[in-house]
Each structure stands twice: as C-alpha cells, then as structure tokens.
Design a protein around this motif. Structure first.
Motif, PDB file in Angstrom:
ATOM      1  N   PHE A 144       0.853  -1.166  -0.121  1.00 34.52           N
ATOM      2  CA  PHE A 144      -0.270   0.243   0.048  1.00 34.52           C
ATOM      3  C   PHE A 144       0.936   1.337   0.020  1.00 34.52           C
ATOM      4  CE2 PHE A 144      -3.274  -3.185   0.754  1.00 34.52           C
ATOM      5  CZ  PHE A 144      -4.356  -2.523   0.602  1.00 34.52           C
ATOM      6  N   ALA A 145       2.187   1.087   0.164  1.00 30.18           N
ATOM      7  CA  ALA A 145       2.969   2.259   0.041  1.00 30.18           C
ATOM      8  C   ALA A 145       3.031   2.671  -1.327  1.00 30.18           C
ATOM      9  CB  ALA A 145       4.432   2.129   0.722  1.00 30.18           C
ATOM     10  N   GLY A 146       2.974   1.795  -2.222  1.00 27.22           N
ATOM     11  CA  GLY A 146       3.243   2.125  -3.618  1.00 27.22           C
ATOM     12  C   GLY A 146       2.441   3.318  -4.410  1.00 27.22           C
ATOM     13  N   PRO A 147       0.941   3.113  -4.287  1.00 30.10           N
ATOM     14  CA  PRO A 147       0.400   4.283  -4.855  1.00 30.10           C
ATOM     15  C   PRO A 147       0.779   5.640  -4.404  1.00 30.10           C
ATOM     16  CG  PRO A 147      -1.240   2.324  -4.562  1.00 30.10           C
ATOM     17  CD  PRO A 147       0.220   2.139  -3.808  1.00 30.10           C
ATOM     18  N   MET A 148       0.951   5.977  -3.106  1.00 29.79           N
ATOM     19  CA  MET A 148       1.244   6.929  -2.362  1.00 29.79           C
ATOM     20  C   MET A 148       2.589   7.504  -2.957  1.00 29.79           C
ATOM     21  SD  MET A 148       0.535   9.779  -0.549  1.00 29.79           S
ATOM     22  CE  MET A 148      -0.941   9.352   0.266  1.00 29.79           C
ATOM     23  N   CYS A 149       3.604   6.428  -3.174  1.00 30.53           N
ATOM     24  CA  CYS A 149       4.896   7.077  -3.647  1.00 30.53           C
ATOM     25  C   CYS A 149       4.749   7.412  -4.587  1.00 30.53           C
ATOM     26  CB  CYS A 149       5.844   5.691  -3.532  1.00 30.53           C
ATOM     27  SG  CYS A 149       6.340   5.413  -1.777  1.00 30.53           S
ATOM     28  N   GLU A 150       3.863   6.827  -5.719  1.00 27.42           N
ATOM     29  CA  GLU A 150       3.601   7.283  -7.105  1.00 27.42           C
ATOM     30  C   GLU A 150       3.376   8.711  -6.967  1.00 27.42           C
ATOM     31  OE1 GLU A 150       1.933   5.233 -10.056  1.00 27.42           O
ATOM     32  OE2 GLU A 150       2.370   3.303  -9.809  1.00 27.42           O
ATOM     33  N   LEU A 151       2.226   9.035  -6.296  1.00 29.06           N
ATOM     34  CA  LEU A 151       1.783  10.421  -6.041  1.00 29.06           C
ATOM     35  C   LEU A 151       2.911  11.355  -5.762  1.00 29.06           C
ATOM     36  CD1 LEU A 151      -0.579  12.551  -6.254  1.00 29.06           C
ATOM     37  CD2 LEU A 151      -1.017  11.820  -3.701  1.00 29.06           C
ATOM     38  N   GLU A 186       6.927  15.592  -7.358  1.00 30.00           N
ATOM     39  CA  GLU A 186       8.377  15.984  -7.485  1.00 30.00           C
ATOM     40  C   GLU A 186       8.925  16.116  -8.667  1.00 30.00           C
ATOM     41  OE1 GLU A 186      10.632  13.781  -3.747  1.00 30.00           O
ATOM     42  OE2 GLU A 186      10.842  12.866  -5.522  1.00 30.00           O
ATOM     43  N   THR A 187       8.491  15.270  -9.678  1.00 36.79           N
ATOM     44  CA  THR A 187       9.030  15.308 -11.027  1.00 36.79           C
ATOM     45  C   THR A 187       8.185  15.853 -12.219  1.00 36.79           C
ATOM     46  OG1 THR A 187       8.094  13.162 -11.652  1.00 36.79           O
ATOM     47  CG2 THR A 187      10.111  13.013 -10.574  1.00 36.79           C
ATOM     48  N   GLY A 188       6.883  16.013 -11.924  1.00 38.96           N
ATOM     49  CA  GLY A 188       5.912  16.472 -12.968  1.00 38.96           C
ATOM     50  C   GLY A 188       5.562  15.244 -14.015  1.00 38.96           C
ATOM     51  N   HIS A 189       6.065  14.250 -13.947  1.00 42.83           N
ATOM     52  CA  HIS A 189       5.691  13.249 -14.827  1.00 42.83           C
ATOM     53  C   HIS A 189       4.421  12.532 -14.239  1.00 42.83           C
ATOM     54  CE1 HIS A 189       9.315  14.119 -16.773  1.00 42.83           C
ATOM     55  NE2 HIS A 189      10.262  13.541 -15.817  1.00 42.83           N
ATOM     56  N   PRO A 190       3.782  12.024 -15.116  1.00 43.90           N
ATOM     57  CA  PRO A 190       2.262  11.335 -14.612  1.00 43.90           C
ATOM     58  C   PRO A 190       2.782   9.954 -13.916  1.00 43.90           C
ATOM     59  CG  PRO A 190       2.295  12.195 -17.045  1.00 43.90           C
ATOM     60  CD  PRO A 190       3.639  12.251 -16.653  1.00 43.90           C
ATOM     61  N   ALA A 191       1.876   9.734 -12.855  1.00 40.31           N
ATOM     62  CA  ALA A 191       2.145   8.418 -12.145  1.00 40.31           C
ATOM     63  C   ALA A 191       1.664   7.559 -13.548  1.00 40.31           C
ATOM     64  CB  ALA A 191       1.625   8.574 -11.014  1.00 40.31           C
ATOM     65  N   SER A 192       1.875   5.997 -12.951  1.00 38.10           N
ATOM     66  CA  SER A 192       1.427   5.066 -13.852  1.00 38.10           C
ATOM     67  C   SER A 192      -0.072   4.753 -13.299  1.00 38.10           C
ATOM     68  CB  SER A 192       2.156   3.713 -13.688  1.00 38.10           C
ATOM     69  OG  SER A 192       2.068   3.204 -12.318  1.00 38.10           O
ATOM     70  N   LEU A 193      -0.313   5.274 -12.000  1.00 40.48           N
ATOM     71  CA  LEU A 193      -1.558   5.120 -11.548  1.00 40.48           C
ATOM     72  C   LEU A 193      -2.632   6.338 -11.851  1.00 40.48           C
ATOM     73  CD1 LEU A 193      -0.969   2.783  -8.555  1.00 40.48           C
ATOM     74  CD2 LEU A 193      -2.259   2.053 -10.415  1.00 40.48           C
ATOM     75  N   ASN A 194      -2.167   7.160 -12.834  1.00 38.85           N
ATOM     76  CA  ASN A 194      -2.772   8.464 -12.846  1.00 38.85           C
ATOM     77  C   ASN A 194      -4.415   8.216 -13.317  1.00 38.85           C
ATOM     78  OD1 ASN A 194      -3.305   9.236 -15.804  1.00 38.85           O
ATOM     79  ND2 ASN A 194      -1.285   7.944 -15.860  1.00 38.85           N
ATOM     80  N   ALA A 195      -4.986   9.206 -12.856  1.00 42.21           N
ATOM     81  CA  ALA A 195      -6.300   8.833 -12.767  1.00 42.21           C
ATOM     82  C   ALA A 195      -7.125   8.907 -14.363  1.00 42.21           C
ATOM     83  CB  ALA A 195      -7.342   9.900 -12.068  1.00 42.21           C
ATOM     84  N   ARG A 196      -6.431   9.828 -15.107  1.00 41.57           N
ATOM     85  CA  ARG A 196      -6.835   9.754 -16.463  1.00 41.57           C
ATOM     86  C   ARG A 196      -6.823   8.301 -17.237  1.00 41.57           C
ATOM     87  NH1 ARG A 196     -10.238  12.331 -19.704  1.00 41.57           N
ATOM     88  NH2 ARG A 196      -9.701  14.213 -18.843  1.00 41.57           N
TER      89      ARG A 196
END
Length: 367
Positions: A315-322, A327-337
C-alpha cells in the motif's frame, strides 16, 4: 530489486526523494488504519493528521499511529500545511470529498480509492475536476504493487516469456466485505474484480472487448447482480485473458473445509510464469509467489521468493507514485486519467453480463 537467473524483478515501489511531505488522511476504516498508514510509516513517509465522519473513529486510529485528529474532514482539508490528501471513504461519498479538496489552493495531490467513482461517467467527472484545478490525482489500485504482480510485469518488460498468448487469474476466496456495499447493491465487480481487470491492463495494456457472465453469491443476502463473476478479455493481437472471481468458494467459509486462494498464470511463446497471491491468508503474513520457466532453460524452474506481502506492504506504492509525480512533474502510472480505462472495463463487464454480449471498450470510452 531481486535477481532470478538472468532477470531482474522490480517488486518494490520507488520512493520519493522527499519523504517529509505532510499527508492528511480522510477515513479511518480498515484500509487506512491497518494497511495504508502502516505501509507509509514503514517506508518513512509522513502522515500527519486524520479525520473521519465520526471523530471517535479517527481518534482511535490517531492513537495507534501518532497522528493529529481533526474535528471533521473539512477541518483537515482547510489546513494549509497539508498539501497531499489520502482519501479512503466509500465510493458514493468520495466525489464530495474530492470536490471540497480541489477548492483548497494549497492541496497539490490526492490519492483516491478505487473505484474512483460510482461508474465511468462519475469517474470522468472527478478526473476533469482535478485537472481543471491543477491537482494531481492518483488512484489506489494497490494490487499492481503486490510483489508477484510486479515481478510478472518485470518478466514481461524483459521479454522473458516472449509474446503473451493466454493468461488467467483464478480467485476462490471470501473477501472481508464492507458495510457500504449493501446500500450500493455491489458485491464483486467494483470491489474485487476491479483489481484483476486493472492487473490485466498493467500487464498487457487495454483489451479490445470483454465478455462477462455473473450470478448471485448464495452467501450474500442483500440484492446484487455481481456475485460470482467470470470474464474474458480479447486483445487485438490475439491474446486472450480470463478471470474466475469466485467469492462463494463453496459452502464452508471458515474452518478446516475452506479451500481459498488466488492463482495466476501467464503463457507466452518462449516462457511460462505462474504465481499465487497471499492476501486470502490475511492477517497471516503470506507472501505471494512466482515460478517461471523459459525455453532458454527448459529444465529449470526459477522460484524467487521474498518476505513482503500485499497487505499491508504494497500500500505504500500508490502514495509513493503520487509523491514522485509531484516531485518530477511526470504522470504516475496510476494516474486517474489512465484509470478511466479500468473503470470502463468494470462498466463493460456489468453491461456485458446484462446484455449477454461482448462489449467493445471503445464504445464506452467514446461516450
């Protein structure tokens, strides 16, 4: 990262450089209290406060995890020192929390629960709302961070199995259902199958169409349509994947007669991978597993193992993605779009089961 034969298996989340970003938590149920917060703290993230519909619920979780208690979700959202919000509330009230959150100029990121909305249409409304406000929205599809699921993705990325031909997930387990499901009339598709549908998308991308068949679960007394669910996903390149989501699993739910588990299998042109998901044993810490074999070493089964488990470690993974996306401005793989495709798959399964026909995913995404 772990190594098995010539392959590297990336089973852990990539941590943000800055783990001190304050996180405000809304919701005090099992997922927040027993999964998300322990995983955040174990990885050095910084949850600072919590609010819930009832203050007493938030207080009990706050004592366990050393958090500040807020009088209400509104009070937490208005705290300008908290730029990131973690929402773990029932899906029928999630949109109202997000609607209030995006009005706060200091909020930069939101982690929302799956399903993102009550249906694809509402999920799209939430995505557009956050995009208009400039708020980064990530969806907590946490099965992508089960360690065997990620290890399988690593094998696919390294072409260890060749071209995927056929893949399955077979679930025979009775989940810990949540009380809000009765008022919504939902059982499996939007609660459990959504994990498997999203995992197939994670492994293989978007299918062309889906055919689903469902029946009621004899153990569940409230009215529902999506009890025991089976579905087939067809890919344009010929790949076929299927899942059996059996939340009945026979008449013995507990005791020595139970026979529960989740197994998955990927067959490719040059290799085979199979695994188990350890979650049905919760609260026992049963790590998921992976075995794989390739035509390059036809006599050798590789069997990497690890100590981490889906509940709660993944469960740390999705929050780390956010946090990394912020930090980077790059979309997360789990981005809502992107998650709208998973929502479309779920809606397509409901429609397919009702109309007894295959549903083209493009039919729903174009509406």
């Amino acid at each position: 990262m772990i190594h098995s034969g010539d392959y590297q298996l990336d089973i852990h989340p990539q941590l943000p450089q800055d783990r001190s970003v304050p996180i405000g938590c809304i919701g005090a149920g099992f997922i927040m209290a027993d999964c998300q917060l322990p995983a955040y703290l174990d990885n050095g993230l910084t949850p600072v406060g919590i609010a819930s519909r009832t203050k007493s619920s938030a207080e009990s979780v706050a004592v366990r995890h050393g958090l500040k208690v807020y009088e209400s979700p509104s009070d937490l959202l208005s705290d300008s020192s908290i730029p990131v919000i973690d929402i773990a509330v029932p899906p029928d009230v999630q949109i109202d929390v997000i609607r209030e959150a995006v009005r706060q100029p200091h909020i930069r990121g939101i982690l929302a629960q799956k399903p993102l909305g009550m249906n694809l249409q509402q999920a799209r409304e939430i995505v557009e709302m956050c995009e208009a406000a400039g708020v980064t929205l990530v969806v907590n599809q946490n099965m992508r961070y089960d360690q065997s699921v990620r290890a399988a993705k690593s094998l696919l990325n390294q072409n260890a199995l060749g071209d995927p031909v056929f893949a399955t997930i077979e679930m025979r387990a009775v989940p810990h259902w949540m009380p809000w499901q009765e008022r919504l009339g939902w059982l499996t598709l939007r609660v459990m199958s959504i994990h498997h549908l999203d995992t197939f998308r994670y492994w293989f991308g978007n299918p062309q169409r889906v055919f689903a068949s469902t029946r009621t679960d004899p153990r569940t007394k409230f009215p529902h349509q999506d009890g025991i669910c089976t579905y087939i996903l067809e890919y344009e390149n010929g790949l076929r994947v299927s899942s059996w989501d059996d939340v009945w699993a026979g008449p013995i739910a507990e005791g020595p007669g139970k026979d529960h588990g989740i197994n998955w299998r990927i067959e490719g042109t040059t290799g085979l991978a199979r695994g188990t998901i350890g979650w049905p044993d919760y609260p026992a810490r049963s790590p998921s597993t992976l075995d794989f074999i390739t035509t390059a070493e036809p006599e050798t089964w590789h069997q990497p193992r690890w100590n981490e488990v889906w509940f709660p470690d993944a469960f740390a993974g999705p929050m780390c993605e956010l946090l990394r996306s912020l930090e980077t401005g790059h979309p997360a793989s789990l981005n809502a779009r992107d998650n709208l495709w998973t929502m479309a798959l779920v809606d397509a399964c409901y429609q397919s089961a009702e109309e007894h026909r295959a549903i083209e995913l493009a039919e729903l995404m174009s509406k």
